[in-house]
Design an enzyme around this catalytic site. Structure first.
Site, PDB file in Angstrom:
ATOM      1  N   ARG A 118       0.830  -1.213   0.000  1.00  0.00           N
ATOM      2  CA  ARG A 118       0.000   0.000   0.000  1.00  0.00           C
ATOM      3  C   ARG A 118       0.869   1.270   0.000  1.00  0.00           C
ATOM      4  NH1 ARG A 118      -2.101   1.343   4.516  1.00  0.00           N
ATOM      5  NH2 ARG A 118      -2.628  -0.768   5.155  1.00  0.00           N
ATOM      6  N   ASP A 173      -7.135  20.922 -12.426  1.00  0.00           N
ATOM      7  CA  ASP A 173      -7.429  19.655 -13.081  1.00  0.00           C
ATOM      8  C   ASP A 173      -6.999  19.818 -14.536  1.00  0.00           C
ATOM      9  OD1 ASP A 173      -8.558  17.513 -14.470  1.00  0.00           O
ATOM     10  OD2 ASP A 173     -10.297  17.384 -13.133  1.00  0.00           O
ATOM     11  N   LYS A 231      -8.031   9.196 -19.028  1.00  0.00           N
ATOM     12  CA  LYS A 231      -8.362   9.860 -20.289  1.00  0.00           C
ATOM     13  C   LYS A 231      -7.136   9.885 -21.206  1.00  0.00           C
ATOM     14  CE  LYS A 231     -12.186  10.368 -17.992  1.00  0.00           C
ATOM     15  NZ  LYS A 231     -12.494  11.553 -17.231  1.00  0.00           N
ATOM     16  N   TYR A 276     -15.684  19.306 -13.798  1.00  0.00           N
ATOM     17  CA  TYR A 276     -16.063  17.905 -14.026  1.00  0.00           C
ATOM     18  C   TYR A 276     -17.173  17.518 -13.051  1.00  0.00           C
ATOM     19  CZ  TYR A 276     -15.766  12.844 -14.029  1.00  0.00           C
ATOM     20  OH  TYR A 276     -16.077  11.518 -14.087  1.00  0.00           O
TER      21      TYR A 276
HETATM   22  C1  LIG Z   1     -12.955  11.784 -15.923  1.00  0.00           C
HETATM   23  C2  LIG Z   1     -12.526  13.012 -15.233  1.00  0.00           C
HETATM   24  C3  LIG Z   1     -12.264  13.001 -13.856  1.00  0.00           C
HETATM   25  C4  LIG Z   1     -12.468  11.773 -12.989  1.00  0.00           C
HETATM   26  O1  LIG Z   1     -11.547  10.759 -13.295  1.00  0.00           O
HETATM   27  P1  LIG Z   1     -11.871   9.188 -13.131  1.00  0.00           P
HETATM   28  O2  LIG Z   1     -10.581   8.577 -13.578  1.00  0.00           O
HETATM   29  O3  LIG Z   1     -13.040   8.870 -14.002  1.00  0.00           O
HETATM   30  O4  LIG Z   1     -12.166   8.943 -11.691  1.00  0.00           O
HETATM   31  C5  LIG Z   1     -11.820  14.186 -13.282  1.00  0.00           C
HETATM   32  N1  LIG Z   1     -11.671  15.318 -14.012  1.00  0.00           N
HETATM   33  C6  LIG Z   1     -11.923  15.352 -15.326  1.00  0.00           C
HETATM   34  C7  LIG Z   1     -11.752  16.636 -16.070  1.00  0.00           C
HETATM   35  C8  LIG Z   1     -12.363  14.207 -15.989  1.00  0.00           C
HETATM   36  O5  LIG Z   1     -12.643  14.263 -17.300  1.00  0.00           O
END
Ligand SMILES: *Cc1c(COP(=O)(O)O)cnc(C)c1O
Length: 352
Positions: A41, A168, A193, A97
Site C-alpha cells: 500500500r 485539473d 483519459k 467535471y
Molecule cells: C474523468 C474526469 C475526472 C475523474 O476521473 P476518473 O478517472 O473517471 O475517476 C476528473 N476530471 C476530469 C476533467 C475528468 O474528465
C-alpha cells in the site's frame, strides 16, 4: 531532453546488459523488511515508473516535481478535498467535471467544507471569491462547457489571499498546458483519459513541487489506500509513451472538425478553445443531439474521453449535469483516426 523524448525515455530500467526495456509489472503485496518499500500500500516500482514519467512531463527534468498515482481521477480529487477543514471554503468552477462538483456537494451537505461555485471565465469575480478561500479549484478547459480560466492571474490572487490552487489538467494534458509553471500548488489528472489514452484503464494522479504537501498527500494515500493496481500503472505508462503523438494528431483532427462543424447549418454553436482535442457542439434540441449520438457508425456513443477512438455523448442525458449546459450539447472527444472518415460519419447524420 524535450517532452516527446522524455515521454518515451523516463521511467525505464537502466541501459545495462540483460535489463528489460520496460519496467516489469511488480505483483507484490509486501517486500522483504528493512528498506524503503515495506508494504504494497506504500510503494510499488511499477507505480514509481509511471509517476516519474508523468512528473517529468508536468514539471520538467530538474527532479523537483513529484507525482502520486491513485486508483482513479476521483480518488485523487477526494484526497485533495480531504485537505480542507470543515469551516473552510473551496472556490470551484460551476462547470467543473461533474464528479468533482458532486464530491463538493456531498462534502458540503455533510458539513465537511463550504463550496463556492463560480463562473470561471469571470476572472474579477473569481479573484474576489479567493479572499475567503482555503482552496481554489481550477479546471481549464472545463468539461463540457469548454471555458478557459486565467490560471496565472487567479493563482496570484489566491496565493495573495493564502489559498492553495489546484488545476485539473485532464483536458489539456502536460503536452499543451503545464500549470505548475504558473505557480499552482497541485495538478490533478484523470489518467483514465488522454494520459493512458486507450479506454482500458482507470487511474488518477496528483503532481506538486511542494515537498511538505507531497508528504501530506502521500500520507493520505497510504492511510486511505486509494492506490492503483500495478497492471493499471503499467498500462498507463505504456499509453503515456505515445501521448505527444496522440495529442498532436487528435488536436489537428479537432481543429479541422471545429471549422467544418461551425459551417454546418445543423450546428448552432461550436465550443472549441483553439487547442486540445475536445469540442462541444450545440444542436437544435435534445432529440437532434440524440439522433447524432445514435446515428453514426465510427463515432461511439460513450461517456469518458481521451482515447485513440472518437467518442461523443449528450451530457444532459445525465441527471446530475447542471441545467446551464444546453440540452442539445454534444461533447466530442476527437480521436486519432483519419479526419475525413470522422467528418463523413458525422455529416452523414447532420445532413439528414
Ligand atoms: C474523468 C474526469 C475526472 C475523474 O476521473 P476518473 O478517472 O473517471 O475517476 C476528473 N476530471 C476530469 C476533467 C475528468 O474528465
Amino acid at each position: 531532453m524535450r517532452p516527446a523524448t522524455r515521454a518515451v525515455h523516463v521511467g525505464r530500467p537502466p541501459h545495462e546488459v540483460d535489463q528489460p526495456l520496460n519496467v516489469p509489472i511488480t505483483m507484490a503485496s509486501t517486500y522483504v523488511a528493512g528498506g524503503d518499500r515495506e508494504y504494497g500500500r506504500y510503494a510499488n516500482p511499477t507505480w514509481t515508473a509511471f509517476e516519474e514519467a508523468l512528473a517529468s512531463l508536468e514539471g520538467g527534468e530538474d527532479g523537483t516535481t513529484h507525482c502520486l498515482a491513485f486508483s482513479s481521477g476521483l480518488a485523487a480529487v477526494a484526497t485533495v478535498l480531504d485537505l480542507v477543514g470543515s469551516d473552510q471554503v473551496v472556490v470551484a468552477p460551476r462547470h467543473a467535471y461533474n464528479g468533482t462538483v458532486m464530491q463538493l456537494a456531498d462534502l458540503e451537505a455533510r458539513g465537511r467544507l463550504r463550496a463556492n461555485l463560480v463562473d470561471i471565465t469571470d476572472t474579477a469575480a473569481v479573484v474576489a471569491a479567493c479572499e475567503d478561500a482555503a482552496l481554489v479549484w481550477l479546471e481549464s478547459p472545463t468539461n463540457p462547457a469548454m471555458e478557459i480560466a486565467d490560471i496565472a492571474a487567479i493563482t496570484a490572487a489566491a496565493h495573495e489571499a493564502g489559498a492553495r490552487v489546484v488545476v485539473d489538467n485532464t483536458f489539456a494534458t502536460p503536452i499543451l498546458q503545464r500549470p505548475l509553471e504558473d505557480g499552482v500548488d497541485l495538478v490533478v489528472h484523470s489518467a483514465t483519459k488522454y494520459l493512458a489514452g486507450h479506454s482500458d484503464v482507470l487511474l488518477g494522479a496528483l503532481l506538486t513541487r511542494d515537498p511538505e504537501l507531497l508528504a501530506v498527500l502521500k500520507g493520505r494515500r497510504d492511510l486511505i489506500g486509494a492506490i492503483p493496481g500495478a497492471f493499471e500503472a503499467w498500462l498507463a505508462l505504456r499509453g503515456l509513451r505515445t501521448l505527444p503523438l496522440r495529442v498532436e494528431r487528435a488536436q489537428a483532427n479537432a481543429a479541422e472538425l471545429a471549422v467544418r462543424l461551425g459551417a454546418h447549418p445543423a450546428v448552432t454553436e461550436v465550443r472549441y478553445p483553439g487547442f486540445g482535442a475536445m469540442i462541444s457542439i450545440v444542436l437544435g434540441d435534445a432529440a437532434a443531439a440524440d439522433r447524432l449520438t445514435h446515428g453514426t457508425a465510427l463515432w461511439v456513443h460513450a461517456t469518458s474521453l481521451g482515447g485513440v477512438e472518437s467518442t461523443f455523448e449528450r451530457r444532459r442525458r445525465w441527471a446530475s449535469e447542471p441545467s446551464t449546459i444546453p440540452e442539445g450539447l454534444v461533447r466530442l472527444s476527437v480521436g486519432v483516426e483519419d479526419v475525413e472518415d470522422l467528418w463523413e460519419d458525422l455529416v452523414a447524420v447532420l445532413d439528414r
